[in-house]
Every structure is written in C-alpha cells, then in structure tokens.
Design an enzyme around this catalytic site. Structure first.
Site, mmCIF file in Angstrom:
data_model
loop_
_atom_site.group_PDB
_atom_site.id
_atom_site.type_symbol
_atom_site.label_atom_id
_atom_site.label_comp_id
_atom_site.label_asym_id
_atom_site.label_seq_id
_atom_site.Cartn_x
_atom_site.Cartn_y
_atom_site.Cartn_z
ATOM 1 N N ASP A 1 12.146 -3.743 10.799
ATOM 2 C CA ASP A 1 11.533 -2.648 11.475
ATOM 3 C C ASP A 1 12.255 -1.747 12.502
ATOM 4 O O ASP A 1 11.865 -0.737 12.793
ATOM 5 C CB ASP A 1 10.418 -3.676 12.574
ATOM 6 C CG ASP A 1 9.563 -4.436 11.814
ATOM 7 O OD1 ASP A 1 9.320 -4.287 10.617
ATOM 8 O OD2 ASP A 1 8.969 -5.324 12.466
ATOM 9 N N ARG B 1 5.337 -3.276 12.082
ATOM 10 C CA ARG B 1 4.526 -3.916 13.574
ATOM 11 C C ARG B 1 4.447 -2.551 14.196
ATOM 12 O O ARG B 1 3.558 -1.797 13.934
ATOM 13 C CB ARG B 1 5.424 -5.181 14.082
ATOM 14 C CG ARG B 1 5.366 -6.306 13.228
ATOM 15 C CD ARG B 1 5.974 -7.438 13.926
ATOM 16 N NE ARG B 1 5.127 -7.729 15.088
ATOM 17 C CZ ARG B 1 3.903 -8.771 14.970
ATOM 18 N NH1 ARG B 1 3.739 -9.023 13.711
ATOM 19 N NH2 ARG B 1 3.405 -9.033 15.960
ATOM 20 N N GLY C 1 12.451 -12.752 18.394
ATOM 21 C CA GLY C 1 12.185 -14.119 18.368
ATOM 22 C C GLY C 1 13.364 -14.775 18.379
ATOM 23 O O GLY C 1 13.394 -15.766 19.137
ATOM 24 N N HIS D 1 5.064 -7.180 1.753
ATOM 25 C CA HIS D 1 6.521 -7.924 1.425
ATOM 26 C C HIS D 1 7.236 -7.512 0.399
ATOM 27 O O HIS D 1 8.539 -7.563 0.420
ATOM 28 C CB HIS D 1 6.121 -9.249 1.363
ATOM 29 C CG HIS D 1 5.454 -10.072 2.502
ATOM 30 N ND1 HIS D 1 4.199 -10.017 2.776
ATOM 31 C CD2 HIS D 1 5.874 -10.335 3.789
ATOM 32 C CE1 HIS D 1 3.784 -10.783 3.736
ATOM 33 N NE2 HIS D 1 4.893 -10.829 4.511
ATOM 34 N N ILE D 2 6.584 -6.495 -0.455
ATOM 35 C CA ILE D 2 7.724 -5.797 -1.542
ATOM 36 C C ILE D 2 8.779 -4.985 -0.630
ATOM 37 O O ILE D 2 9.758 -5.098 -1.263
ATOM 38 C CB ILE D 2 6.661 -5.086 -2.475
ATOM 39 C CG1 ILE D 2 5.873 -5.791 -3.227
ATOM 40 C CG2 ILE D 2 7.786 -4.075 -3.390
ATOM 41 C CD1 ILE D 2 4.701 -4.995 -4.150
HETATM 42 O O1 F6P Z 1 9.226 -7.999 11.412
HETATM 43 C C1 F6P Z 1 9.283 -7.710 10.077
HETATM 44 C C2 F6P Z 1 7.887 -7.729 9.493
HETATM 45 O O2 F6P Z 1 8.067 -7.559 8.253
HETATM 46 C C3 F6P Z 1 6.945 -6.554 10.018
HETATM 47 O O3 F6P Z 1 7.244 -5.373 9.593
HETATM 48 C C4 F6P Z 1 5.589 -7.265 9.742
HETATM 49 O O4 F6P Z 1 4.531 -6.829 10.399
HETATM 50 C C5 F6P Z 1 5.729 -8.745 9.606
HETATM 51 O O5 F6P Z 1 7.181 -8.889 9.687
HETATM 52 C C6 F6P Z 1 5.146 -9.615 8.703
HETATM 53 O O6 F6P Z 1 5.350 -11.038 9.058
HETATM 54 P P1 F6P Z 1 4.824 -12.037 7.895
HETATM 55 O O7 F6P Z 1 5.841 -11.957 6.628
HETATM 56 O O8 F6P Z 1 5.072 -13.339 8.862
HETATM 57 O O9 F6P Z 1 3.568 -11.734 7.680
#
Ligand code: F6P
Length: 396
Positions: free
Chosen positions: A153, A197, A130, A314-315
C-alpha cells in the site's frame, strides 16, 4: 558495535508481500558474512514467537540461496496475532465476557521469555503498521528490535517507500494491458479495482503508468457525472474504449463509504472489495440512459456501452518481486543488520530521499492507533497534478 548480539531472529508478519524472502536472504547473508552471527527464522509471525522452539528454523547461506525471486515468505505469516492483546479461546471459539465482549490477554512476556530461552539477542521484524506496532511494544519492553517496512500500500509515513509497492503497481499495470485487449476489441469500459486499503497510491501510480482515463482514490471525492463524461470522451476518440482504475477504498458513486465487510480476520476489523461493481453499473446506466436520436449510446459502432469490473486482489501481491523491489529489499535487509549492530535497536529502516536511514519505532507508530502514521495520497501533490495534466480524471 553491539558485541552482545550473537544470534538474531527474523520474522515476517501481516499479509504476504512481494520481497519478504529477499529481505530474509539479505538479513541472513549480511548477518553471517559480515558479522559472523547466528540467524534463526521464526515461523508464523508473532504466533511463532509465542509458540517458541517448535517454530524456530536455523537460517544459513545455503537455506536462503535461491529465494530472492520467490513470492510470499518461507517463514509464513500470521496476520493479526498481537500478543499484547490476544483473544482468549476455548473449544467454542472466542471467549466473551458477560457483556458479549471478547476477552483479551497480554501474552507478550511468553514471547520475551522464548527469545531468552533460545538465546535470541535481537529481532528483525518485517511487517506493516500492525506488525511494527507490536515491534515497537517489544522494543519498549527491552527487546532489541529493528523493523523493515513492508506493504504494497506504500502508506507508511516514516519512509519514502515500502517494499512490495513497486511489484504491486507492475502487476496492476500488466493487468490493465491485458484488459485493454478486450476493451479495444469490444469498445468497452474496462475497470480495474486495485488494493491499497485507505490509500490510493497503487491506484494513482497504476493509472499514470497504464495511461488510464480515470483514477478513483479514497483521498479525493469524485462526481460520477464527471467520470461518465471522461469515459465518453475516450469512447468517442480514436481508441474507442476506456480504462478506469478504482482503489478498493474509494467511495461509491453515491458518495457512501467504501464497500467491504467487517471481519475478525483483519487487524483493524474490516476488508474492502467490490466498489468497482457499483462504478461499472453507474457508468453503464448513465451512458445507456442518454442516447442520441438513433438510439445509440455513443455511435453506430457503440450502440450500447458495456462496463466491466475486474478485481485484481491478491494477484497484485503474489508471485515474484520486481527487480526494483528485490534491490530495495536487499538494501533494507542488509542495512537492518548494520543498524542493529550499530545500536539502532529500537528503530525501523527507511529510505529518505534515496538514502537509507533508521527511524525510531516510537516515531514510526506514535500512538496506540496502528494507523497513526498513515500516509495518504496528497490531493495537491505532484502525482495528482501530473495525472490531471495527462488527462486522467482523478476527482473533484
Ligand atoms: O495491506 C495490504 C493489503 O493487501 C491491502 O491492500 C488489502 O486491503 C489487504 O492487505 C488485504 O488483506 P487480506 O489479504 O488479509 O485480505
């Protein structure tokens, strides 16, 4: 050598990712020590570029000292600020037209003007698909841009590896080592749902590195009956527990699309979470629904099977980057400045077969779709074959 560049700006966009600070440090140090440039950090991603001077912070050798091992980004991130298509707001929130559609404005000229006003000759943009899409669009407007590929990812086709991936896999493997403790003590099925993702790179690599029994990824269909059979083999083996890795983007046991929510907070409108609960429930139901004559699901020590799901979330992208990521980020950051100074100002740095190189941004993001250069796991690739050889059920 591009002698017109005297001052560079650096910004981080998209989600946080281990290694962002290591890139900031490498860019700053290289720009100052090797080229005598001035470096300015732009806070809060593209929003900072829009807001201008208030978001600029001078970066010096001193200010980047000690940040290589720090998670997140000292410059902060904004996740979905696309100034080329910026949602209009008023006191009621997003402004919509008579058909209920959000109205967007192109504010990119404000950012270009802010760069000019502040004497920033070139931009280092650190981000995923993005963020790099906007980077490409700024470079097509004449801004000198070099991109640095970030995402845990590892799903960007133009480079063999994005930074952050190694750390994320390490975190997930560490988590599984902890889950094994409970799995072993209680003869349970321990399921870890990992990020990634629509790509299964984190899940597949984690499963191989952790010695898991099953890896479910978005790229390969699976049959839950086969998952259950594989899990039973481990429950009946000497170890008497089982480990399953599920990518957040994998389909549900019934074959439905990945579990998640649609949200305006994601650049592409959706986020995943929760498929592992469905997998856990199905494993439990199937194994406990098929008992022997004694009423045991597996054996006299495993009369009932409990399957438990953990979402690492997020860990996996927080905290200190791995050594491999620190080195990769230092290489990427330093090479980004070299590339800029050598005229590669519409490019992204990349690693191809171990060598640093620069790929044109128009190739990195070839269309208007931010996922247009998406790299999934190759279902016939070496790692999938390796996983199967190691006894991991990967689907089909
Ligand atoms: O693209 C990195 C990532 O950590 C993905 O693995 C995950 O689906 C997404 O971002 C989560 O994003 P956010 O922190 O915005 O929920």
């Amino acid at each position: 050598m591009d002698n017109s560049i005297k001052k560079i700006g650096i910004m981080t966009g998209g989600g946080d990712c281990p290694g962002l600070n290591a890139v900031i440090r490498a860019v700053t140090t290289t720009a100052i020590n090797k080229y005598g440039l001035e470096v300015v950090g732009i806070k809060n991603g593209y929003r900072g570029l829009y807001l201008g001077e208030s978001q600029l912070v001078p970066l010096t050798i001193d200010s980047v000292e000690g940040i290589i091992g720090k998670g997140g980004t000292i410059l902060y991130n904004s996740n979905k600020d696309n100034l080329f298509k910026y949602p209009r707001r008023n006191k009621d929130g997003l402004v919509k037209d008579e058909n209920g559609k959000i109205i967007y404005d192109d504010l990119s000229d404000v950012a270009v003007n802010n760069l000019k006003i502040n004497g920033i000759d070139a931009l280092v943009i650190v981000g995923g698909d993005g963020t790099l899409t906007s980077g490409r669009d700024y470079s097509n407007k004449g801004v000198k841009v070099i991109g640095v590929p970030k995402t845990i990812d590892n799903d960007l086709n133009s480079t063999d590896v994005t930074f952050g991936f190694d750390t994320a896999v390490n975190r997930c493997v560490d988590a599984i080592e902890c889950l094994k403790t409970t799995g072993e003590a209680h003869h349970r099925v321990m399921i870890l749902e990992v990020m990634g993702r629509d790509a299964g790179h984190i899940a597949l690599n984690t499963a191989i590195a952790a010695g898991a029994d099953v890896a479910l990824i978005p790229e390969i269909r699976y049959d839950i009956a086969n998952v259950v059979e594989r899990v039973k083999v481990s429950l009946r083996s000497a170890k008497q527990f089982s480990v399953v890795v599920v990518a957040e983007g994998a389909p549900t046991p019934s074959g439905a699309a990945a579990v998640g929510i649609t949200t305006e907070f994601a650049p592409d409108g959706y986020k995943y979470k929760g498929v592992s609960d469905a997998v856990a429930k199905e494993i439990e139901t199937r194994i406990n629904g098929d008992r022997d004559d004694n009423g045991y699901a597996i054996s006299e020590t495993i009369m009932d099977v409990e399957a438990r799901a953990t979402v690492i979330g997020h860990i996996s992208r927080g905290g200190s980057p791995s050594s491999a990521d620190r080195i990769l980020c230092t290489r990427y950051g330093s090479y980004a400045v070299d590339a800029l100074m050598n005229g590669k100002n519409k490019h992204m740095v990349a690693l191809k077969q171990g060598e640093l190189t620069a790929v044109p941004l128009n190739e990195v993001i070839p269309t208007s779709d931010i996922h247009s250069n998406f790299r999934p796991v190759d279902p016939n690739g070496e790692l999938v074959k390796l996983a199967r050889t190691m006894g991991i059920y990967v689907g089909e």
